[in-house]
Design an enzyme around this catalytic site. Structure first.
Site, PDB file in Angstrom:
ATOM      1  N   ASP A  49      -7.456  11.340   5.373  1.00 17.51           N
ATOM      2  CA  ASP A  49      -7.920   9.465   5.060  1.00 17.51           C
ATOM      3  C   ASP A  49      -9.670   9.804   3.986  1.00 17.51           C
ATOM      4  O   ASP A  49      -9.940  11.024   5.239  1.00 17.51           O
ATOM      5  CB  ASP A  49      -7.985   8.610   6.717  1.00 17.51           C
ATOM      6  CG  ASP A  49      -8.377   7.912   7.005  1.00 17.51           C
ATOM      7  OD1 ASP A  49      -7.067   7.124   7.679  1.00 17.51           O
ATOM      8  OD2 ASP A  49      -9.799   7.323   6.166  1.00 17.51           O
ATOM      9  N   ILE A  50     -10.033   8.138   3.870  1.00 14.76           N
ATOM     10  CA  ILE A  50     -10.809   8.403   2.890  1.00 14.76           C
ATOM     11  C   ILE A  50     -11.966   8.665   3.728  1.00 14.76           C
ATOM     12  O   ILE A  50     -13.341   9.113   3.268  1.00 14.76           O
ATOM     13  CB  ILE A  50     -11.002   7.480   2.061  1.00 14.76           C
ATOM     14  CG1 ILE A  50     -11.435   7.639   0.727  1.00 14.76           C
ATOM     15  CG2 ILE A  50     -10.959   6.290   2.592  1.00 14.76           C
ATOM     16  CD1 ILE A  50     -11.833   7.086  -0.257  1.00 14.76           C
ATOM     17  N   ASN A 106      -1.746   1.591  14.460  1.00 16.73           N
ATOM     18  CA  ASN A 106      -2.413   0.674  14.330  1.00 16.73           C
ATOM     19  C   ASN A 106      -2.016  -0.517  13.667  1.00 16.73           C
ATOM     20  O   ASN A 106      -1.274  -0.690  12.916  1.00 16.73           O
ATOM     21  CB  ASN A 106      -4.011   0.989  13.499  1.00 16.73           C
ATOM     22  CG  ASN A 106      -4.814   1.108  14.422  1.00 16.73           C
ATOM     23  OD1 ASN A 106      -5.119   1.417  15.411  1.00 16.73           O
ATOM     24  ND2 ASN A 106      -5.589   1.485  13.380  1.00 16.73           N
ATOM     25  N   GLY A 112      -6.837  -3.240  15.175  1.00 16.82           N
ATOM     26  CA  GLY A 112      -7.207  -3.138  13.899  1.00 16.82           C
ATOM     27  C   GLY A 112      -6.826  -2.649  12.839  1.00 16.82           C
ATOM     28  O   GLY A 112      -7.300  -2.224  11.682  1.00 16.82           O
ATOM     29  N   GLN A 113      -5.750  -3.378  12.464  1.00 20.06           N
ATOM     30  CA  GLN A 113      -4.908  -2.424  11.325  1.00 20.06           C
ATOM     31  C   GLN A 113      -5.113  -3.731  10.262  1.00 20.06           C
ATOM     32  O   GLN A 113      -5.674  -4.978   9.439  1.00 20.06           O
ATOM     33  CB  GLN A 113      -3.092  -3.126  11.577  1.00 20.06           C
ATOM     34  CG  GLN A 113      -2.686  -1.970  10.468  1.00 20.06           C
ATOM     35  CD  GLN A 113      -1.003  -2.998   9.999  1.00 20.06           C
ATOM     36  OE1 GLN A 113      -0.704  -3.917  10.958  1.00 20.06           O
ATOM     37  NE2 GLN A 113      -0.797  -2.444   9.057  1.00 20.06           N
ATOM     38  N   HIS A 119       1.624   3.304   9.020  1.00 20.89           N
ATOM     39  CA  HIS A 119       0.559   4.599   8.564  1.00 20.89           C
ATOM     40  C   HIS A 119       0.887   4.944   9.878  1.00 20.89           C
ATOM     41  O   HIS A 119      -0.122   4.449  10.804  1.00 20.89           O
ATOM     42  CB  HIS A 119      -0.567   4.509   7.586  1.00 20.89           C
ATOM     43  CG  HIS A 119      -1.283   3.866   8.371  1.00 20.89           C
ATOM     44  ND1 HIS A 119      -1.123   2.463   7.667  1.00 20.89           N
ATOM     45  CD2 HIS A 119      -2.341   3.510   8.691  1.00 20.89           C
ATOM     46  CE1 HIS A 119      -2.217   1.533   8.098  1.00 20.89           C
ATOM     47  NE2 HIS A 119      -2.996   2.517   8.572  1.00 20.89           N
ATOM     48  N   HIS A 121      -1.439   6.906  11.641  1.00 17.76           N
ATOM     49  CA  HIS A 121      -3.415   8.099  11.914  1.00 17.76           C
ATOM     50  C   HIS A 121      -2.613   9.658  12.219  1.00 17.76           C
ATOM     51  O   HIS A 121      -2.191   9.086  14.146  1.00 17.76           O
ATOM     52  CB  HIS A 121      -4.654   7.949  12.170  1.00 17.76           C
ATOM     53  CG  HIS A 121      -4.571   6.250  11.262  1.00 17.76           C
ATOM     54  ND1 HIS A 121      -5.637   6.173  10.424  1.00 17.76           N
ATOM     55  CD2 HIS A 121      -4.166   4.921  11.903  1.00 17.76           C
ATOM     56  CE1 HIS A 121      -6.857   5.441  10.264  1.00 17.76           C
ATOM     57  NE2 HIS A 121      -4.617   4.458  10.406  1.00 17.76           N
TER      58      HIS A 121
END
Ligand code: 5GP
Ligand code: ZN
Length: 133
Positions: A49-50, A106, A112-113, A119, A121
């Site tokens: 994740d960035i 999410n 909060g997607q 994906h 997490h």
């Protein structure tokens, strides 16, 4: 100009979209957008994740475009199984499987997607509070 998507039909009769040009995670999966890759399986890609929320924060995505978990669950059980297997492979490779880790999908606005390409997490490397916010 109209956008035309190539839509295929799975063996279970559900529509799927191999790739959506404007989708960030489709572009990462195809190599068009760079990402820090962790693992790859035939139909999934795992990358960091960035904006990590924990020492380990990796995203596991199907290479094909499914907007959310509901779409993935409806479409192809074997892909869902492959994705979950990769989640655990990521945790093992990151050295967090023994102490524990959290997997979050999410799904939809209330969760909060932000990126509409399903994906998981994979979070770990520190104690994680519960319940989540
Ligand atoms: P969501 O809120 O949709 O469940 O999570 C989307 C995740 O994608 C966020 O944690 C966000 O930091 C991550 N993200 C957004 N843009 C990028 C990007 O360009 N590269 C990577 N590797 N992660 C991204
Ligand atoms: Zn996509």
């Amino acid at each position: 100009m109209a956008t035309i998507y190539v839509v295929a039909v799975t063996g279970e009769g559900q529509a799927r979209i191999p790739s959506v040009p404007e989708c960030l995670f489709c572009r990462i999966a195809s190599g068009g957008v760079p990402a820090s890759r962790v693992l790859e399986s035939p139909r999934t890609l795992s990358f960091r994740d960035i904006s990590p929320e924990a020492p380990t924060h990796v995203l596991v995505v199907p290479k094909e475009h499914y907007p959310d978990l509901a779409a993935l669950a409806a479409a192809d059980g074997s892909l869902l199984a492959e994705l979950v297997s990769q989640v655990h492979e990521v945790a093992a490779a990151e050295g967090i499987s023994a102490r524990g880790y959290r997997v979050v999908f999410n799904t939809g606005a209330d969760a909060g997607q932000v990126v509409p390409h399903v994906h998981a997490h994979v979070l770990g490397g520190r104690g994680l509070g519960w319940p989540p916010g």
